[in-house]
Design a protein around this motif. Structure first.
Motif, mmCIF file in Angstrom:
data_model
loop_
_atom_site.group_PDB
_atom_site.id
_atom_site.type_symbol
_atom_site.label_atom_id
_atom_site.label_comp_id
_atom_site.label_asym_id
_atom_site.label_seq_id
_atom_site.Cartn_x
_atom_site.Cartn_y
_atom_site.Cartn_z
ATOM 1 N N ASN A 85 0.792 -1.237 0.000
ATOM 2 C CA ASN A 85 0.000 0.000 0.000
ATOM 3 C C ASN A 85 0.821 1.282 0.000
ATOM 4 O O ASN A 85 0.390 2.293 -0.526
ATOM 5 N N VAL A 86 1.977 1.257 0.670
ATOM 6 C CA VAL A 86 2.701 2.512 0.880
ATOM 7 C C VAL A 86 3.442 2.920 -0.386
ATOM 8 O O VAL A 86 4.151 2.124 -0.985
ATOM 9 N N ARG A 87 3.211 4.159 -0.833
ATOM 10 C CA ARG A 87 3.971 4.681 -1.972
ATOM 11 C C ARG A 87 4.466 6.075 -1.618
ATOM 12 O O ARG A 87 4.414 6.462 -0.470
ATOM 13 N N HIS A 88 4.944 6.805 -2.611
ATOM 14 C CA HIS A 88 5.519 8.118 -2.324
ATOM 15 C C HIS A 88 4.543 9.223 -2.728
ATOM 16 O O HIS A 88 3.924 9.154 -3.787
ATOM 17 N N CYS A 89 4.416 10.249 -1.876
ATOM 18 C CA CYS A 89 3.625 11.436 -2.184
ATOM 19 C C CYS A 89 4.177 12.041 -3.477
ATOM 20 O O CYS A 89 5.384 12.222 -3.610
ATOM 21 N N THR A 90 3.312 12.342 -4.430
ATOM 22 C CA THR A 90 3.802 12.858 -5.718
ATOM 23 C C THR A 90 4.370 14.267 -5.578
ATOM 24 O O THR A 90 5.113 14.726 -6.432
ATOM 25 N N MET A 91 4.053 14.947 -4.468
ATOM 26 C CA MET A 91 4.527 16.322 -4.313
ATOM 27 C C MET A 91 5.807 16.380 -3.481
ATOM 28 O O MET A 91 6.767 17.030 -3.869
ATOM 29 N N CYS A 92 5.846 15.670 -2.341
ATOM 30 C CA CYS A 92 6.980 15.833 -1.427
ATOM 31 C C CYS A 92 7.821 14.565 -1.275
ATOM 32 O O CYS A 92 8.835 14.577 -0.594
ATOM 33 N N HIS A 93 7.390 13.457 -1.879
ATOM 34 C CA HIS A 93 8.172 12.220 -1.869
ATOM 35 C C HIS A 93 8.103 11.409 -0.589
ATOM 36 O O HIS A 93 8.723 10.355 -0.508
ATOM 37 N N THR A 94 7.416 11.881 0.451
ATOM 38 C CA THR A 94 7.382 11.100 1.679
ATOM 39 C C THR A 94 6.477 9.881 1.490
ATOM 40 O O THR A 94 5.801 9.747 0.468
ATOM 41 N N PHE A 95 6.484 8.973 2.470
ATOM 42 C CA PHE A 95 5.619 7.796 2.395
ATOM 43 C C PHE A 95 4.168 8.193 2.611
ATOM 44 O O PHE A 95 3.851 8.985 3.490
ATOM 45 N N THR A 96 3.286 7.618 1.827
ATOM 46 C CA THR A 96 1.860 7.834 2.005
ATOM 47 C C THR A 96 1.109 6.714 1.308
ATOM 48 O O THR A 96 1.688 5.982 0.503
#
Lengths: 195, 195
Positions: free
Chosen positions: A52-63
């Motif tokens: 489920n966990v991927r990277h925020c398209t804006m800031c790259h953090t986990f989401t």
């Protein structure tokens, strides 16, 4: 400990950072002897997070979403962009409640010896974001280690060349400390950066 | 790190012994950023071990079968029974290749403060096994800690009362060590047990 699935478990636990043979055996023993529900729980949590966990398209953090909670928050000051190395660093800054802007999480740091270059930490994306017209100031909050400082230097120079205002977290004496016990490098920096 | 399945993973990792919040976050970050196959592998290993691993009906150690490899081995000397606390202790003894008998693994130790009594470490089963007529000598190889010594004492007294020959691993100066650097308690024991 000779059997197949037990050995497989010990080997798999060794892939965790900082876990050697002894710790892995101790963990496996603990889970199997005292906490089988914990083993099942950890198994499910790992499978879910890994898928489920991927990277925020804006800031790259986990989401788990397209955008993370912070980037989606309309209360945030979009003119300030704070650059950090990891989600843990971001969490440390968030706990201070002293910063209301947005973040860019490098998910690493420049480290030529480990073969980690500008592409691996998404610097092109950071530069594009910093020059989108909304961002007025980029705050470099990478760690104060050799690699963190080098990363801050590279980003700072590139952004200044593009005409962006760049600041760095202040170096100085930690709150609550006595000068007698503070290391020389920190005192020297605090002297140079005095205000 | 604010999202659901990431928080769940950090919480689940904290159930491992010796893992606090910081370590759990570091583990989660490492698996998700650098080693997703490792996360899947660990997830499967945990699920398999939690459902497959049970206790050897003879010696109590972990196994996937009715009897563990050691207990099934016809080459083993069934007249000697070595009592250890954990499978890791058993593995340490096996590595010496100095013992050819069988084991009884307590899977713990007597620890009244933690509420662990004789029933929790299967002492009745051990006594039944030691008095089955096959076992000629019981070797107590619990750890040389306060709790390990207490466990050895309780088992030793009970077996002697049943007329079984009981021995304890020798205490003394470790191989390769210089007397100057050995602690006083060890030297005192080595003096008393001199041969």
């Amino acid at each position: 400990m000779a059997d197949g699935s037990l050995n497989a478990l010990v080997e798999a636990l060794r892939r965790l950072p900082g876990v050697g043979v002894k710790s892995a055996q101790r963990m496996a023993f603990h889970l199997l002897q005292h906490d089988r529900p914990g083993a099942q729980l950890l198994s499910q949590a790992l499978a879910q997070a890994a898928s489920n966990v991927r990277h925020c398209t804006m800031c790259h953090t986990f989401t788990e979403h397209e955008l993370c909670d912070t980037c989606r928050n309309p209360q945030r000051d979009r003119s300030k962009l704070c650059v950090v190395e990891t989600p843990a660093d971001q969490a440390a800054l968030e706990r201070t409640a002293a910063f209301k802007g947005l973040y860019f999480v490098l998910m690493g740091k420049l480290s030529p010896l480990d073969g980690i270059g500008p592409k691996d930490i998404g610097l092109e994306k950071l530069f594009a974001r910093a020059t989108d017209g909304t961002v007025q100031e980029v705050i470099l909050a990478t760690n104060f280690t050799a690699e963190g400082e080098a990363t801050a230097h590279v980003i700072g120079e590139a952004l200044k060349a593009r005409g962006i205002a760049v600041t760095r977290l202040a170096r100085g004496v930690p709150a609550g400390s006595e000068l007698e016990y503070v290391d020389l490098g920190t005192i020297a920096h605090a002297l140079v950066d005095r205000r």
